[in-house]
Design a protein around this motif. Structure first.
Motif: not given
Length: 315
Positions: A12-17, A102-108
């Motif tokens: 997979x290609x992940x695009x993360x912010x 998210x700031x707590x590390x969660x990743x929707x």
């Protein structure tokens, strides 16, 4: 090249912010600190981390014929991964995710299924794919054409060749068991999260889940438990549990894939079980300290030093 491991499955290609506190209303813009592109997935994230840990890796999966595929293949090249068994499938996009961290590390996540759903291993390629001494299958559940009987045949042949088989999946639910049950007799190390293990088995404790899978033929279970550590279980035995490392979590994306890579590296280096678990935990912990599935890990030596010096959580 003689390969140490064959990594088959989901690329997979992940695009993360990050950090993402909310999605802006309407057409508004909000500023964040960091955006990254990474090769991820239950095979892709694992193979990149394995390469960083110094193993000679064969990547076995599929991308589409788009610009995302160019990035995935170039990244595998940059890390020295042999991608001669990667397929480029015309007319479909590369599997990709957008992750708002998210700031707590969660990743929707938002995900496009893409090429991984079209991936299968031709009969003439099977001997090459199964040549390395360790075979990892990662991503069952999202590999439409490889899931089920094709995977059973693949893993049965891997064991006939005398390979060590490690296995992880994605998107487990109560409906997953019939899909993976025929694979269990050919799996040496089953490495889901403990939450996935509970969903699949219907059990409530790691010990009971381990016994459930052992009764169906799995030789060893390795359940990752996030901040609670890890549980290793031989068939019919009590769990060996180790606590997690104390870290400041930035992003949990790819931690399971990094754990798999660390554990496979431990198998490659013939570490004892507890050391392999610790090394796998160190790999996962390092990834969690940065953004994306390839963050944190620099080298085998750096990961080993972290394992030896980092503080573990107290019970």
């Amino acid at each position: 090249m003689v390969h140490d491991v064959s990594v088959i499955g989901l690329y997979i290609l992940d695009i993360l912010g990050r950090p993402v506190d909310r999605i802006p209303a309407g057409g508004n813009v909000e500023f964040i600190d960091e955006i990254r592109l990474t090769v991820a997935g239950t095979a892709g994230g694992t193979v990149v981390d394995l390469a960083k840990l110094g193993l000679n890796c064969l990547a076995v999966g599929a991308v589409g014929d788009d610009e995302k595929a160019d990035f995935v293949l170039a990244t595998l090249d940059r890390f020295g991964v042999d991608r001669s068994e990667m397929q480029r499938i015309p007319g479909v996009p590369t599997s990709a995710s957008i992750l708002n961290i998210r700031r707590n590390g969660e990743r929707p996540a938002l995900h496009v299924r893409g090429a991984s759903g079209h991936f299968e291993i031709p009969d003439e390629a099977r001997e090459r794919v199964l040549a390395p001494p360790i075979v990892h299958l990662g991503g069952t559940g999202l590999l439409d054409r490889l899931d089920g009987e094709p995977s059973r045949i693949l893993l049965e042949e891997a064991k006939r060749y005398g390979r060590t088989v490690t296995f992880d999946l994605l998107g487990a639910s109560e409906k997953t068991l019939p899909l993976i049950r025929p694979l269990f007799p050919y799996i040496d190390y089953f490495m889901p999260s403990v939450e996935e293990a509970f969903l699949i088995s219907g059990q409530k404790t790691a010990e009971d889940a381990g016994r459930f899978f052992a009764d169906l033929g799995v030789k060893h279970c390795v359940f990752t438990m996030g901040g609670d550590g890890v549980c290793f279980m031989d068939a019919g035995q009590a769990c060996l549990k180790l606590p997690a490392f104390e870290i400041d979590v930035v992003d949990t994306t790819g931690c399971g894939d990094a754990f798999n890579a660390g554990f496979i590296a431990g198998l490659h280096h013939k570490m004892d079980t507890e050391t392999a678990m610790r090394f796998a935990q160190a790999s996962a912990a390092l990834v969690a300290t940065g953004l994306g599935s390839d963050a944190g890990i620099v080298s085998f030596e750096g990961t080993w030093d972290f394992m030896k010096t980092a503080r573990v959580k107290s019970n």
